[in-house]
Design a protein around this motif. Structure first.
Motif, PDB file in Angstrom:
ATOM      1  N   SER A 135      41.899  51.108  22.473  1.00  0.00           N
ATOM      2  CA  SER A 135      43.331  51.362  22.301  1.00  0.00           C
ATOM      3  C   SER A 135      43.479  52.713  21.611  1.00  0.00           C
ATOM      4  CB  SER A 135      43.979  50.254  21.464  1.00  0.00           C
ATOM      5  OG  SER A 135      43.642  50.390  20.108  1.00  0.00           O
ATOM      6  N   ASP A 136      44.710  53.068  21.249  1.00  0.00           N
ATOM      7  CA  ASP A 136      44.954  54.354  20.598  1.00  0.00           C
ATOM      8  C   ASP A 136      44.172  54.517  19.296  1.00  0.00           C
ATOM      9  OD1 ASP A 136      46.647  55.194  22.587  1.00  0.00           O
ATOM     10  OD2 ASP A 136      48.487  54.691  21.496  1.00  0.00           O
ATOM     11  N   ASN A 137      44.005  53.405  18.544  1.00  0.00           N
ATOM     12  CA  ASN A 137      43.368  53.522  17.231  1.00  0.00           C
ATOM     13  C   ASN A 137      42.254  52.501  16.983  1.00  0.00           C
ATOM     14  OD1 ASN A 137      45.098  51.372  17.195  1.00  0.00           O
ATOM     15  ND2 ASN A 137      45.996  51.843  15.218  1.00  0.00           N
ATOM     16  N   TRP A 138      41.682  51.944  18.062  1.00  0.00           N
ATOM     17  CA  TRP A 138      40.667  50.903  17.895  1.00  0.00           C
ATOM     18  C   TRP A 138      39.829  50.811  19.162  1.00  0.00           C
ATOM     19  CZ3 TRP A 138      40.134  46.284  20.638  1.00  0.00           C
ATOM     20  CH2 TRP A 138      39.296  45.314  20.073  1.00  0.00           C
ATOM     21  N   GLU A 139      38.567  50.439  19.012  1.00  0.00           N
ATOM     22  CA  GLU A 139      37.734  50.188  20.191  1.00  0.00           C
ATOM     23  C   GLU A 139      36.667  49.159  19.859  1.00  0.00           C
ATOM     24  OE1 GLU A 139      34.535  53.800  20.218  1.00  0.00           O
ATOM     25  OE2 GLU A 139      36.528  54.232  21.017  1.00  0.00           O
ATOM     26  N   ALA A 140      36.199  48.486  20.906  1.00  0.00           N
ATOM     27  CA  ALA A 140      35.158  47.480  20.746  1.00  0.00           C
ATOM     28  C   ALA A 140      34.393  47.372  22.055  1.00  0.00           C
ATOM     29  CB  ALA A 140      35.773  46.126  20.389  1.00  0.00           C
ATOM     30  N   PHE A 141      33.211  46.782  21.972  1.00  0.00           N
ATOM     31  CA  PHE A 141      32.472  46.489  23.195  1.00  0.00           C
ATOM     32  C   PHE A 141      31.988  45.051  23.127  1.00  0.00           C
ATOM     33  CE2 PHE A 141      29.212  47.943  20.312  1.00  0.00           C
ATOM     34  CZ  PHE A 141      28.125  47.122  20.574  1.00  0.00           C
ATOM     35  N   VAL A 142      31.905  44.418  24.306  1.00  0.00           N
ATOM     36  CA  VAL A 142      31.544  43.011  24.398  1.00  0.00           C
ATOM     37  C   VAL A 142      30.451  42.860  25.450  1.00  0.00           C
ATOM     38  CG1 VAL A 142      32.415  40.693  24.896  1.00  0.00           C
ATOM     39  CG2 VAL A 142      33.941  42.395  23.850  1.00  0.00           C
ATOM     40  N   PRO A 143      29.264  42.381  25.063  1.00  0.00           N
ATOM     41  CA  PRO A 143      28.202  42.168  26.045  1.00  0.00           C
ATOM     42  C   PRO A 143      28.474  40.921  26.891  1.00  0.00           C
ATOM     43  CG  PRO A 143      27.429  41.652  23.833  1.00  0.00           C
ATOM     44  CD  PRO A 143      28.835  42.126  23.700  1.00  0.00           C
ATOM     45  N   VAL A 144      28.045  40.977  28.161  1.00  0.00           N
ATOM     46  CA  VAL A 144      28.193  39.858  29.087  1.00  0.00           C
ATOM     47  C   VAL A 144      26.845  39.625  29.762  1.00  0.00           C
ATOM     48  CG1 VAL A 144      29.401  38.967  31.126  1.00  0.00           C
ATOM     49  CG2 VAL A 144      30.572  40.533  29.575  1.00  0.00           C
ATOM     50  N   GLU A 145      26.435  38.370  29.831  1.00  0.00           N
ATOM     51  CA  GLU A 145      25.196  38.015  30.527  1.00  0.00           C
ATOM     52  C   GLU A 145      25.549  37.194  31.762  1.00  0.00           C
ATOM     53  OE1 GLU A 145      21.732  34.917  29.536  1.00  0.00           O
ATOM     54  OE2 GLU A 145      21.719  36.690  28.214  1.00  0.00           O
ATOM     55  N   LEU A 146      24.958  37.541  32.877  1.00  0.00           N
ATOM     56  CA  LEU A 146      25.180  36.850  34.150  1.00  0.00           C
ATOM     57  C   LEU A 146      23.841  36.349  34.670  1.00  0.00           C
ATOM     58  CD1 LEU A 146      26.665  36.141  36.855  1.00  0.00           C
ATOM     59  CD2 LEU A 146      26.286  38.537  37.516  1.00  0.00           C
ATOM     60  N   GLU A 147      23.744  35.052  34.896  1.00  0.00           N
ATOM     61  CA  GLU A 147      22.546  34.492  35.533  1.00  0.00           C
ATOM     62  C   GLU A 147      22.875  34.222  36.997  1.00  0.00           C
ATOM     63  OE1 GLU A 147      19.638  30.578  35.518  1.00  0.00           O
ATOM     64  OE2 GLU A 147      21.173  30.763  33.975  1.00  0.00           O
ATOM     65  N   VAL A 148      22.132  34.859  37.899  1.00  0.00           N
ATOM     66  CA  VAL A 148      22.327  34.668  39.334  1.00  0.00           C
ATOM     67  C   VAL A 148      21.274  33.682  39.827  1.00  0.00           C
ATOM     68  CG1 VAL A 148      22.324  35.772  41.603  1.00  0.00           C
ATOM     69  CG2 VAL A 148      23.304  36.974  39.631  1.00  0.00           C
ATOM     70  N   TRP A 149      21.752  32.577  40.428  1.00  0.00           N
ATOM     71  CA  TRP A 149      20.853  31.545  40.921  1.00  0.00           C
ATOM     72  C   TRP A 149      20.250  31.945  42.263  1.00  0.00           C
ATOM     73  CZ3 TRP A 149      25.426  28.046  39.583  1.00  0.00           C
ATOM     74  CH2 TRP A 149      25.373  27.671  38.234  1.00  0.00           C
ATOM     75  N   ASP A 150      19.156  31.317  42.605  1.00  0.00           N
ATOM     76  CA  ASP A 150      18.389  31.664  43.806  1.00  0.00           C
ATOM     77  C   ASP A 150      18.831  30.864  45.038  1.00  0.00           C
ATOM     78  OD1 ASP A 150      16.571  32.874  45.448  1.00  0.00           O
ATOM     79  OD2 ASP A 150      14.834  31.777  44.685  1.00  0.00           O
ATOM     80  N   PHE A 151      20.135  30.865  45.312  1.00  0.00           N
ATOM     81  CA  PHE A 151      20.633  30.320  46.575  1.00  0.00           C
ATOM     82  C   PHE A 151      21.954  31.013  46.900  1.00  0.00           C
ATOM     83  CE2 PHE A 151      22.262  27.454  43.313  1.00  0.00           C
ATOM     84  CZ  PHE A 151      23.580  27.253  43.676  1.00  0.00           C
ATOM     85  N   VAL A 152      22.303  30.975  48.186  1.00  0.00           N
ATOM     86  CA  VAL A 152      23.487  31.683  48.677  1.00  0.00           C
ATOM     87  C   VAL A 152      24.507  30.672  49.171  1.00  0.00           C
ATOM     88  CG1 VAL A 152      24.334  33.381  50.347  1.00  0.00           C
ATOM     89  CG2 VAL A 152      22.026  33.609  49.411  1.00  0.00           C
ATOM     90  N   LEU A 153      25.761  30.822  48.754  1.00  0.00           N
ATOM     91  CA  LEU A 153      26.837  29.985  49.276  1.00  0.00           C
ATOM     92  C   LEU A 153      27.291  30.536  50.627  1.00  0.00           C
ATOM     93  CD1 LEU A 153      29.056  29.272  46.140  1.00  0.00           C
ATOM     94  CD2 LEU A 153      27.254  27.861  47.129  1.00  0.00           C
ATOM     95  N   PRO A 154      27.699  29.662  51.537  1.00  0.00           N
ATOM     96  CA  PRO A 154      28.182  30.145  52.839  1.00  0.00           C
ATOM     97  C   PRO A 154      29.516  30.874  52.686  1.00  0.00           C
ATOM     98  CG  PRO A 154      28.500  27.767  52.652  1.00  0.00           C
ATOM     99  CD  PRO A 154      27.732  28.202  51.433  1.00  0.00           C
ATOM    100  N   ASP A 155      29.825  31.722  53.669  1.00  0.00           N
ATOM    101  CA  ASP A 155      31.103  32.452  53.644  1.00  0.00           C
ATOM    102  C   ASP A 155      32.287  31.494  53.699  1.00  0.00           C
ATOM    103  OD1 ASP A 155      29.945  34.973  53.508  1.00  0.00           O
ATOM    104  OD2 ASP A 155      29.801  35.152  55.677  1.00  0.00           O
TER     105      ASP A 155
END
Length: 170
Positions: A135-155
């Motif tokens: 923002s104009d007078n403040w900042e922050a950062f937020v880590p995100v973890e994503l686990e991708v599984w070993d299978f594919v969903l159909p379209d």
């Protein structure tokens, strides 16, 4: 700053949870997974912008930030509640794309909705990204973890649903 999954309705006056925890989501390939980052500032913040980096694995695989939609959670004034457990007031519902900066009022929840679309050919495993909030007078950062599984969903999902089928109809 706190976070919630995509099944929660964050009301403007909900208290900040005691245990905020880190953002960890899981997804199949060819699936979209969402989460909410909630700002409840101690002072009003103006001109807030939010960006996210690419999701990266230690091995070098990348899921581009272009696969992430960032949306602002907006509220609808409900004057006639739909059930006995509900009351009139502001309810979160519209999710317009975050296309410009916004303000966050002191002491009021301001949720932002993220949807990560995992590509079909993504390498399974753990990815990490960082959300930058400024923002104009403040900042922050937020880590995100994503686990991708070993299978594919159909379209197109092919599973039949019994949604709306009540036992009295059988």
């Amino acid at each position: 700053i706190w976070w919630a999954g995509n099944t929660y309705k964050i009301m403007k006056g909900d208290p900040v949870p005691d245990k905020k925890g880190r953002i960890v989501i899981q997804s199949a390939r060819n699936e979209g997974e969402g989460f909410q980052v909630v700002l409840q500032p101690n002072e009003t913040l103006e001109n807030i912008s939010i960006t996210i980096t690419d999701f990266k694995q230690k091995s070098g695989s990348v899921i581009s930030a272009a696969n992430v939609a960032i949306r602002r959670v907006e509220y609808v004034n409900v004057t006639k509640p739909s059930g006995l457990l509900h009351e009139a007031g502001l309810y979160p519902d519209p999710l317009p794309l975050l296309e410009k900066s916004f303000n966050a009022e002191k002491g009021v929840n301001s949720p932002v909705w993220f949807t990560v679309k995992v590509p079909k050919k993504a390498v399974p495993g753990t990815y990490n990204a960082i959300i930058f909030i400024k923002s104009d007078n403040w900042e922050a950062f937020v880590p995100v973890e994503l686990e991708v599984w070993d299978f594919v969903l159909p379209d197109i999902p092919y599973m039949r649903s019994a949604f709306g089928l009540y036992s009295g109809m059988i």
